[in-house]
Design an enzyme around this catalytic site. Sequence first.
Site, PDB file in Angstrom:
ATOM      1  N   HIS A   1      39.186  41.898  75.612  1.00 45.46           N
ATOM      2  CA  HIS A   1      39.439  42.795  76.734  1.00 45.46           C
ATOM      3  C   HIS A   1      40.212  44.027  76.284  1.00 45.46           C
ATOM      4  O   HIS A   1      40.896  44.676  77.057  1.00 45.46           O
ATOM      5  CB  HIS A   1      40.185  42.062  77.851  1.00 45.46           C
TER       6      HIS A   1
HETATM    7  S1  FES Z   1      42.480  41.194  75.397  1.00 43.73           S
HETATM    8 FE1  FES Z   1      41.914  39.474  76.605  1.00 43.73          FE
HETATM    9  S2  FES Z   1      42.067  37.916  75.138  1.00 43.73           S
HETATM   10 FE2  FES Z   1      42.700  39.602  74.007  1.00 43.73          FE
END
Ligand code: FES
Lengths: 413, 185
Positions: B150
């Site tokens: 993410h």
């Molecule tokens: S940014 Fe969501 S798990 Fe690393």
Amino acid sequence: MRKNAIVRWIDHRLPVVNFIEKDLIGYPEPKNLNYWWNFGSLAGIVLVVMILSGLFLSMHYTAHIDHAFNSVESIMRDVNGGWLIRYIHMNGASLFFVVVYIHIFRGLYYGSYKSPRELLWMLGVVILLLMMATAFMGYVLPWGQMSFWGATVITNLFSAIPVVGPDIVTWLWGGFAVGNPTLNRFFSLHFLLPFVIVAVVLLHIVALRIHGSNNPVGIDIKNDSDFIPFHPYYTVKDLFGLGIFAMVFAGLVFFSPNLLGHPDNYIPANPLATPPHIVPEWYFLPFYAILRSIPSKLGGVLAMGSAIFVLFLLPWLDRSKVRSATFRPITKILFWLLVVDVLILGYLGGKPPEGWYVIFGRIATGWYFLHFLLFIPLASWFETPHALPTSINLSIKEGTATAIASAKKKGVR
Amino acid sequence: MAQRDQEIIDIKADSTESRRDFLLLATTTIGAVGAASLAWPFINSMNPAADVLALATTEVDLAPLKPGQAITIVWRGSPVFVRYRTEAEITAASAVKMNELPDPQTDEARVKKSQFLVVVGICTHLGCVPLGQRPNDPKGEYGGWFCPCHGSQYDTSGRIRRGPAPRNLDVPPYVFKSDTTLLIG
Ligand code: FES
Ligand code: HEM
């Protein structure tokens, strides 16, 4: 009463035949149900298909991190017909969600969640939650890269809970990372939950039987001319729908069994390397998009949970007395905008979280919640619904449009 | 029959009613407490078992490592990143102002020997393994690690700088048994 003495003897003690005759075959249904009403019985049939195919898979599957991947490969290559059973189970899960999502949107359009069917609707949302849990744990079982990392990301959602979060996650895992204890318990639960679903489906049907099916014009059955018996009319219609569904199902299983899956799940799980682009199964994508559009960990998790929880509140958010969106000009437009919004969320959930995808994801997430929390309540206060037809029978005889017109002329509301 | 009904009503009207209520309440309470305490062993059985807890320590020899290189070690089933930081990386990490950090921590507080950064290689967002260990991996804008899941970005001290992760990469318990022998756990 049955003629046959044996049947009568049994029925006197265990009223099964009586139940089948009264509650299934002769059950009165509104006579104007359209094809959107096929998806309930279809969902029930798919549930049976899932349980049967799953049962046979479990006879060959090994729930251990060292053997799970290979046992699924052996199902695919060595077990007689194993490839067929697995592809049925895999694609059946996808189609289960297609059918249930259509079933839910049917309810949204025709106002099937409204009084007196609130509990029926809420039981449906419970079924959706159980299905999601079941499918999530099933996807972990083949122990490929997506299995492992999907399990890691989803179980970590619980670590967002303040204070006890990390302890809950350790408890879920039975260790300090997703590992063998996790795989084992997921298999147990994946076996159990479908039977819990069966139980909730039975409650769902009990709740349905009390007030009967809603219908496309959303008005109650008033007299004998409004309904027909379930058998043979709807048994035949459901069977026809099942035939079409079976063709789609067979098309997927035989011609493109991996279309809806992710190729990375054919790589054995590696706890030390996350695949560059992890995505959940397609049916979770809208929710995944909502999770990612909130730039805070706890916020994202809460938003994702609320996206489903808001459905529980819907019967009380929508104040309108008119059920069917056919007679609600503004709600009808809002409904189609919601469909588009959820499709957009699904598309964005499969894209990497960068640049414009993030912006659009936030807009679409905002729209989703505004739809339920603001637009629908407002519409139900301010919109003027069309006049309703006087009866189901009349709405069929004259066609819905003319029924609206004639009802207007007569001043019937 | 009517006679008996009358009797029952009489008993109810009597002062024994409160005694019955008490007995009923007491029985229910004891029953509920009993059921709840029986549930605990079952819930607790899902916590890490003794053999899982016993996975104590991992020892590594860092002698072959050169400045700018990194290795990944498995500790308790999870990856641990060890990076032999260059002078430039160390200066960059200690130059950061505290108010620029979502989870403020000085670089000195996160290392035992400033050239070796030891952190658990698990993104504090939802548990993916960030990229940045191999030479051609993306390392994010802050030269540390980039999480592909993410988009969280960590700096050369393993601190979260941008993205949804709430905390810096965890520092596991460790000691240096000699200049180059690292014991994690
Ligand atoms: S940014 Fe969501 S798990 Fe690393
Ligand atoms: C609600 C019904 C069910 C759903 C939605 C469901 C969903 C799934 C999914 C998505 C998978 C992963 C398929 C793959 O990618 O390989 C799976 C695997 C599996 N399921 Fe189910 N399942 C259901 C019922 C059951 C039942 C009742 C059983 C056992 C009796 C079962 C046994 C298995 C087994 C053994 C596997 C591992 C083999 C494999 O991965 O193909 N399932 N399930």
